[in-house]
Design a protein around this motif. Structure first.
Motif, PDB file in Angstrom:
ATOM      1  N   ALA A 229       0.830  -1.209   0.000  1.00  0.00           N
ATOM      2  CA  ALA A 229       0.000   0.000   0.000  1.00  0.00           C
ATOM      3  C   ALA A 229       0.860   1.253   0.000  1.00  0.00           C
ATOM      4  N   ARG A 230       1.949   1.258   0.756  1.00  0.00           N
ATOM      5  CA  ARG A 230       2.843   2.418   0.765  1.00  0.00           C
ATOM      6  C   ARG A 230       3.498   2.613  -0.607  1.00  0.00           C
ATOM      7  N   ILE A 231       3.861   1.503  -1.253  1.00  0.00           N
ATOM      8  CA  ILE A 231       4.477   1.599  -2.576  1.00  0.00           C
ATOM      9  C   ILE A 231       3.484   2.161  -3.585  1.00  0.00           C
ATOM     10  N   ARG A 232       2.221   1.750  -3.501  1.00  0.00           N
ATOM     11  CA  ARG A 232       1.207   2.281  -4.430  1.00  0.00           C
ATOM     12  C   ARG A 232       1.021   3.777  -4.212  1.00  0.00           C
ATOM     13  N   ARG A 233       0.984   4.206  -2.958  1.00  0.00           N
ATOM     14  CA  ARG A 233       0.841   5.635  -2.698  1.00  0.00           C
ATOM     15  C   ARG A 233       2.046   6.414  -3.221  1.00  0.00           C
ATOM     16  N   LEU A 234       3.221   5.834  -3.066  1.00  0.00           N
ATOM     17  CA  LEU A 234       4.421   6.490  -3.561  1.00  0.00           C
ATOM     18  C   LEU A 234       4.422   6.540  -5.087  1.00  0.00           C
ATOM     19  N   ALA A 235       3.917   5.485  -5.727  1.00  0.00           N
ATOM     20  CA  ALA A 235       3.893   5.439  -7.197  1.00  0.00           C
ATOM     21  C   ALA A 235       2.998   6.518  -7.785  1.00  0.00           C
ATOM     22  N   ALA A 236       2.015   6.957  -7.003  1.00  0.00           N
ATOM     23  CA  ALA A 236       1.123   8.017  -7.483  1.00  0.00           C
ATOM     24  C   ALA A 236       1.778   9.393  -7.398  1.00  0.00           C
ATOM     25  N   ARG A 237       3.007   9.454  -6.820  1.00  0.00           N
ATOM     26  CA  ARG A 237       3.682  10.746  -6.664  1.00  0.00           C
ATOM     27  C   ARG A 237       5.073  10.678  -7.284  1.00  0.00           C
ATOM     28  N   THR A 238       5.142  10.128  -8.505  1.00  0.00           N
ATOM     29  CA  THR A 238       6.450   9.931  -9.139  1.00  0.00           C
ATOM     30  C   THR A 238       7.152  11.235  -9.485  1.00  0.00           C
ATOM     31  N   ASP A 239       6.406  12.344  -9.487  1.00  0.00           N
ATOM     32  CA  ASP A 239       7.030  13.619  -9.832  1.00  0.00           C
ATOM     33  C   ASP A 239       7.690  14.287  -8.623  1.00  0.00           C
ATOM     34  N   GLU A 240       7.558  13.693  -7.437  1.00  0.00           N
ATOM     35  CA  GLU A 240       8.165  14.294  -6.245  1.00  0.00           C
ATOM     36  C   GLU A 240       9.679  14.083  -6.253  1.00  0.00           C
ATOM     37  N   PRO A 241      10.438  15.060  -5.755  1.00  0.00           N
ATOM     38  CA  PRO A 241      11.901  14.879  -5.657  1.00  0.00           C
ATOM     39  C   PRO A 241      12.240  13.701  -4.723  1.00  0.00           C
TER      40      PRO A 241
END
Length: 294
Positions: A229-241
């Motif tokens: 679940a954490r990886i999916r949330r992170l994948a939705a923010r690929t533009d973050e530094p």
């Protein structure tokens, strides 16, 4: 006891799966549930304990004569051989009475280093009475003998001191007790004294209860779901530094957690003390009669 399945984890470490010792083990902690504690070996009480009240409690202990090592005497020739001590101790424990083994997984591992103070100020030398200061929310983190220690000039200790100087002294067998956050000596009281008398920290083999497979797999499954679940949330923010670095940190942390789960340390089990508080008080009264100055 039949030989249990072994998980081999390297030359100095293994896990023994015990499957034919249900019920209370021969060496077990019993409690009345109100701070009174008893360590029993078979039918023999070998240690009385009572905790005080409050957060940082004091555990008052009184040793009783009668503890017997579950291992046979060690001969000089064996200590000078190339024996694999975790495997040798495992075999002896499987064949012995008076051990803490019960159904489940048990790790035996060589240990050569300890945090500062474990074998000095936190090595209990007083007998029969002693007192441990339990840390707030935790244990004490030291080494507790189960019999009176021999003096450094005793004949057996002097023989072991020669082995210590030669580098051939067999390791002390310790049992990790979770509620103490420390160890008790199952075998090797004289070897511990010998090593310390020679200015060395005793080499040891730790016996630890580790989680059963079904238990650690349940924890692993929950942890994996949360990680995904954490990886999916992170994948939705690929533009973050730092996105790539964050994912690498999460993946590494999850891998380390999963790898550690089979070898964690569950709480040491307590069993009800037959006869309850009255039986404990009777034992304490007899011990005080035998040692009236304590």
């Amino acid at each position: 006891m039949n030989r249990g399945h072994r998980e081999l984890l390297g030359p100095g470490r293994l896990v023994l799966n015990v499957s034919d010792r249900p019920g209370p083990p021969a060496l077990r902690f019993e409690t009345t549930g109100d701070g009174r504690i008893l360590l029993r070996q078979g039918d023999r009480p070998v240690l009385l304990g009572r905790t005080g009240e409050g957060c940082c409690r004091e555990l008052s202990l009184h040793g009783l004569d009668g503890y017997r090592s579950p291992l046979p005497p060690l001969r000089s020739a064996m200590m000078r051989s190339s024996v694999n001590w975790p495997h040798r101790y495992t075999r002896w424990l499987e064949e012995a009475d008076g051990t803490p083994l019960q159904d489940g997984r048990w790790e035996l591992a060589v240990r050569t280093g300890f945090p500062p103070g474990i074998w000095t100020e936190d090595f209990v030398r007083d007998w029969p009475s002693s007192s441990l200061e339990l840390a707030c929310g935790g244990g004490w983190h030291g080494v507790l003998p189960l019999r009176r220690l021999s003096p450094p000039d005793a004949a057996r200790v002097k023989a072991y001191r020669r082995h210590a100087r030669e580098g051939t002294l067999a390791p002390v067998l310790l049992w990790w007790v979770a509620f103490l956050d420390g160890w008790v000596i199952l075998d090797g009281h004289d070897r511990a004294v010998a090593a310390l008398a020679e200015g060395e920290q005793p080499r040891c083999v730790d016996l630890n209860r580790v989680p059963d497979e079904d238990k650690w797999r349940q924890v692993a499954e929950r942890a994996t779901h949360e990680h995904e679940a954490r990886i999916r949330r992170l994948a939705a923010r690929t533009d973050e530094p730092g996105h790539v670095r964050q994912r690498a940190v999460l993946e590494q942390g999850h891998a380390e957690l999963i790898a550690s789960l089979p070898y964690g340390m569950p709480p040491t089990g307590f069993w009800p003390l037959p006869g309850g508080a009255r039986a404990w008080d009777d034992l304490a009264d007899r011990a005080m009669f035998q040692f009236p100055r304590d």
